[in-house]
Write an enzyme that holds these catalytic residues in place. Structure first.
Site, mmCIF file in Angstrom:
data_model
loop_
_atom_site.group_PDB
_atom_site.id
_atom_site.type_symbol
_atom_site.label_atom_id
_atom_site.label_comp_id
_atom_site.label_asym_id
_atom_site.label_seq_id
_atom_site.Cartn_x
_atom_site.Cartn_y
_atom_site.Cartn_z
ATOM 1 N N PRO A 84 -15.480 16.998 42.810
ATOM 2 C CA PRO A 84 -14.252 16.621 42.615
ATOM 3 C C PRO A 84 -13.524 17.042 43.891
ATOM 4 O O PRO A 84 -12.383 16.674 44.262
ATOM 5 C CB PRO A 84 -13.677 17.278 41.263
ATOM 6 C CG PRO A 84 -14.862 17.902 40.537
ATOM 7 C CD PRO A 84 -16.070 17.663 41.472
ATOM 8 N N GLU A 104 -19.794 24.407 36.909
ATOM 9 C CA GLU A 104 -18.709 24.508 38.032
ATOM 10 C C GLU A 104 -19.185 24.068 39.462
ATOM 11 O O GLU A 104 -18.424 24.233 40.268
ATOM 12 C CB GLU A 104 -18.251 26.079 38.065
ATOM 13 C CG GLU A 104 -17.546 26.446 36.736
ATOM 14 C CD GLU A 104 -16.739 25.582 35.854
ATOM 15 O OE1 GLU A 104 -15.662 25.230 36.619
ATOM 16 O OE2 GLU A 104 -16.897 25.013 34.691
ATOM 17 N N ARG A 130 -25.694 -2.867 46.945
ATOM 18 C CA ARG A 130 -25.486 -4.244 46.847
ATOM 19 C C ARG A 130 -25.045 -4.503 48.645
ATOM 20 O O ARG A 130 -24.642 -5.752 48.756
ATOM 21 C CB ARG A 130 -24.293 -4.502 45.912
ATOM 22 C CG ARG A 130 -23.117 -3.508 46.062
ATOM 23 C CD ARG A 130 -22.188 -3.999 45.078
ATOM 24 N NE ARG A 130 -21.527 -5.270 44.989
ATOM 25 C CZ ARG A 130 -20.656 -5.734 46.008
ATOM 26 N NH1 ARG A 130 -20.263 -4.933 46.929
ATOM 27 N NH2 ARG A 130 -20.364 -7.016 45.634
ATOM 28 N N ASP A 160 -14.955 -9.352 48.120
ATOM 29 C CA ASP A 160 -14.766 -8.572 46.898
ATOM 30 C C ASP A 160 -13.390 -7.830 47.109
ATOM 31 O O ASP A 160 -13.016 -7.780 48.327
ATOM 32 C CB ASP A 160 -15.768 -7.395 46.750
ATOM 33 C CG ASP A 160 -17.151 -8.120 46.452
ATOM 34 O OD1 ASP A 160 -17.228 -9.159 45.737
ATOM 35 O OD2 ASP A 160 -18.153 -7.361 46.432
#
Ligand code: JDN
Length: 237
Positions: free
Chosen positions: A89, A116, A161, A176
């Protein structure tokens, strides 16, 4: 492209053997190797975590099994130089630009943390190793997962992809949302297929008109409205 993934839940990555990425593996475009971090523990309880220095909640992943696992992967090929990718994160935001960058690397090694996170010396060590092609830490979004595995599913599918030959012509990566091209920087608008009436709902007349220029203009306007509603940050002032 070679892709290695290290995790304490190797079965989590089984989903990569399905669908588009699975086909790329079967075709030999991707060489996917998943490794169990606990294979590199040596105690009865196969311990991978320990208490954080300085105190605080939760546990931190020990650098010791990580070093063994990553060194063994490195030693499995004397030719190439792997790039280490760590979902966290606290990393740089992962987006289509990052996916394109990663797709240019011949060898990626993903390290899935839990608890963590992984002792920070692991990233520091492999960033200094001349036999590795650097280290990058990425966050797939502003929310907190329980570990890196789900983020790796996202990153590997978005990279796969983009590899030559993985997508057919019908599903080109060019138009896209978030890809370069005519509709660059706009979200995709609504799409429709048969039947022409469903539960009282029809198809916008312009899509049945056969006027290709008007259809393109309508789609551009729909994309702009969709972007204004859901992602105003993507539009110029
Ligand atoms: O991207 B995430 O929310 C994420 C969370 C954790 C992780 C790696 C990534 N390792 C431990 C928690």
């Amino acid at each position: 492209m070679r892709i290695d993934v290290v995790s304490i839940f190797p079965e989590y990555l089984d989903a990569l053997r399905l669908s588009l990425v699975g086909k790329a593996i079967e075709a030999g475009t991707i060489d996917l190797r998943v490794h169990d971090l606990r294979a590199h523990t040596h105690d009865r309880h196969r311990t991978v975590d320990d208490t954080p220095y300085g105190g605080g909640p939760g546990m931190v992943m020990s650098p010791v099994p990580w070093g063994e696992a990553l060194d063994q992967i490195r030693e499995s090929d004397s030719e190439g130089t792997p790039r280490l990718v760590i979902p966290t994160p606290s990393g740089r935001r992962y987006d289509q630009t990052v996916a394109t960058e990663l797709s240019a690397h011949p060898w990626l090694v993903f390290a899935c943390g839990r608890y963590e996170g992984i002792d920070s010396r692991v990233a520091e060590h492999y960033a200094a190793r001349e036999d590795w092609d650097g280290v990058a830490e990425y966050s797939v979004g502003d929310y907190v997962l329980a570990g890196g595995e789900a983020a790796v599913l996202v990153m590997v599918e978005s990279v796969a992809r983009l590899l030559p030959g993985v997508l057919g012509n019908a599903e080109s990566a060019q138009d896209d949302s978030f890809a370069a091209g005519d509709m660059a920087d706009l979200l995709e608008g609504p799409v429709f297929t048969k039947p022409p009436e469903w539960r009282g709902l029809g198809i916008p007349d312009v899509l049945l008109s056969g006027h290709h220029a008007r259809i393109a203009e309508w789609r551009r306007e729909q994309a702009r409205q969709r972007t204004e509603t859901h992602r105003p940050d993507l539009l110029p002032d």
